[in-house]
Design a protein around this motif. Structure first.
Motif, PDB file in Angstrom:
ATOM      1  N   UNK A 331      38.040  49.521  38.771  1.00  0.00           N
ATOM      2  CA  UNK A 331      38.467  48.144  38.484  1.00  0.00           C
ATOM      3  C   UNK A 331      38.865  47.431  39.770  1.00  0.00           C
ATOM      4  N   UNK A 332      39.710  48.093  40.581  1.00  0.00           N
ATOM      5  CA  UNK A 332      40.173  47.478  41.826  1.00  0.00           C
ATOM      6  C   UNK A 332      39.015  47.206  42.780  1.00  0.00           C
ATOM      7  N   UNK A 333      38.047  48.094  42.821  1.00  0.00           N
ATOM      8  CA  UNK A 333      36.927  47.894  43.744  1.00  0.00           C
ATOM      9  C   UNK A 333      36.167  46.610  43.412  1.00  0.00           C
ATOM     10  N   UNK A 334      36.000  46.320  42.118  1.00  0.00           N
ATOM     11  CA  UNK A 334      35.289  45.089  41.735  1.00  0.00           C
ATOM     12  C   UNK A 334      36.185  43.859  41.882  1.00  0.00           C
ATOM     13  N   UNK A 335      37.480  44.021  41.624  1.00  0.00           N
ATOM     14  CA  UNK A 335      38.389  42.900  41.877  1.00  0.00           C
ATOM     15  C   UNK A 335      38.350  42.514  43.355  1.00  0.00           C
ATOM     16  N   UNK A 336      38.347  43.502  44.218  1.00  0.00           N
ATOM     17  CA  UNK A 336      38.330  43.224  45.651  1.00  0.00           C
ATOM     18  C   UNK A 336      37.038  42.557  46.088  1.00  0.00           C
ATOM     19  N   UNK A 337      35.921  42.989  45.490  1.00  0.00           N
ATOM     20  CA  UNK A 337      34.654  42.326  45.799  1.00  0.00           C
ATOM     21  C   UNK A 337      34.726  40.845  45.429  1.00  0.00           C
ATOM     22  N   UNK A 338      35.310  40.577  44.282  1.00  0.00           N
ATOM     23  CA  UNK A 338      35.427  39.183  43.854  1.00  0.00           C
ATOM     24  C   UNK A 338      36.351  38.404  44.786  1.00  0.00           C
TER      25      UNK A 338
END
Length: 389
Positions: A331-338
């Motif tokens: 989840x955090x990895x995709x939040x960071x990408x965003x």
């Protein structure tokens, strides 16, 4: 004396020949304008009709000029052309009808009613064959009208004007007359919409049902029926029609609003069979997420990004899907990408903070909470007081 007389005769003959030639030229230009209008070569049609009007100002020339302006979405100029037609021929009903439709469409129902009153008082006496008209509800677009159904249309459109003015009793009477004269699908649909305004949902459902019985391809009738009667089953041939895809999207959105996620998924799936629109994938993914089918949701979000990489919202939506599965690192990895694309999105900072809290990483969580707080996230303040003081 005979010679002088001969000259006068010759000059008179030349004048008559020139007049005839001028009239013939105007008629030929009109014919070319009509031919180009019917084939939708509008600029060419306008050139020819203006040439005809320079040579001879005939009511039918102004009328065609108005139709061309309407087709070009120059409705104010179209009204002027129709008024010029009526100045030359006050009984030119086609021009009066088209003018009334424009007033109805663009917010002057009082003037539209005055024009429809004149048409109804005259009775149907159109003598100029068929002509193009635009449907005010938009279910049919531009179509051909004939003498067979015009009287019903006078009442149908006057009913719409009365409805816009809030005179529902007068509108209902007009809809009833229009249906008696010509039980067209759109007339039932119009009366159904009026019943909705009158808080008569069952009468509205009955009329929408009649509308689709009269014309099973009437997309607006199906749409309105599906809105007031969610249990209705749309016909497969309609669902397979690619022109119905935008309507399916609207129905799907309505189903989502009402919490009917399975129906929303069905509508968006059907829409996607004919229209691979990225937003359809995103919205279907949201619906899948609502029923906790996170794998399917992610597939749709990824497909949307594949079709259009500019849909960055898919990144945090994928992050949310992992969050609800308690896969917080993903989840955090995709939040960071965003957040690399949109670092001012407080909600995503907050969601990232919640993921770090779940992973017992307090320092990172507090950093994300402070970012959310600085961006105006009220909930972040409460969480900072609880976890970061």
């Amino acid at each position: 004396m005979p010679r002088y007389y001969l000259i006068v005769v010759l000059l008179t003959s030349v004048f008559v020949v020139n007049a005839q030639s001028k009239s013939d030229q105007a008629s030929a230009a009109y014919d070319l304008a009509l031919k180009n209008y019917r084939s939708r070569n509008l600029e060419e049609a306008l050139t020819h009709i203006e040439a005809a009007l320079e040579l001879s100002q005939q009511p039918q020339y102004y009328y065609l000029n108005g139709l061309i302006f309407e087709a070009q979405e120059k409705d104010l100029r179209a009204v002027s052309a129709y008024e010029a037609t009526l100045k030359l021929d006050p009984n030119y009903q086609e021009a009066l009808f088209q003018k009334a439709l424009i007033y109805l469409k663009y917010g002057d129902p009082k003037q539209a009613i005055r024009d429809f009153n004149l048409l109804i008082d005259m009775g149907v006496s159109f003598t100029r064959g068929v002509y193009f008209e635009s449907d005010a509800y938009g279910s049919k677009g531009t179509s051909l009208a004939t003498l067979a159904n015009l009287e019903g249309k006078f009442y149908y459109y006057r009913a719409q004007a009365n409805s816009k003015l809030g005179d529902y009793d007068a509108a209902l009477k007009d809809f009833n007359v229009s249906i008696e004269l010509d039980s067209a699908s759109d007339y039932y649909m119009g009366r159904g919409l009026l019943y909705q305004k009158m808080k008569e949902p069952q009468l509205a459902i009955n009329d929408f049902r009649r509308a689709v019985m009269q014309d099973s391809t009437n997309q607006l009738a199906w749409y309105n029926l599906a809105l007031v009667y969610p249990g209705v089953e749309l016909p497969e041939e309609l669902l397979a029609d690619n022109t119905f895809s935008p309507t399916l999207g609207l129905l799907a959105s309505e189903a989502m609003t009402n919490g009917n996620y399975q129906k929303a998924i069905r509508y968006w799936s059907q829409a996607l069979e004919t229209d691979k629109e990225p937003l359809h994938f995103i919205n279907r993914g949201r619906a899948y997420a609502k029923i906790k089918k996170y794998d399917l949701a992610r597939q749709d979000f990824l497909q949307a990004r594949k079709l259009d990489p500019a849909h960055f919202e898919c990144l945090y939506l994928i992050g949310n899907s992992y969050f609800f599965e308690k896969r917080f690192e993903l989840a955090v990895s995709f939040y960071n990408q965003f957040l690399t694309v949109d670092p001012k999105n407080a909600m995503v900072w907050y969601n990232g903070a919640m993921s770090y809290l779940e992973m017992k990483q307090k320092e990172e969580a507090c950093h994300y909470l402070n970012q959310a707080n600085n961006l105006g996230m009220v909930q972040a303040t409460e969480m900072i007081d609880k976890h970061c003081r």
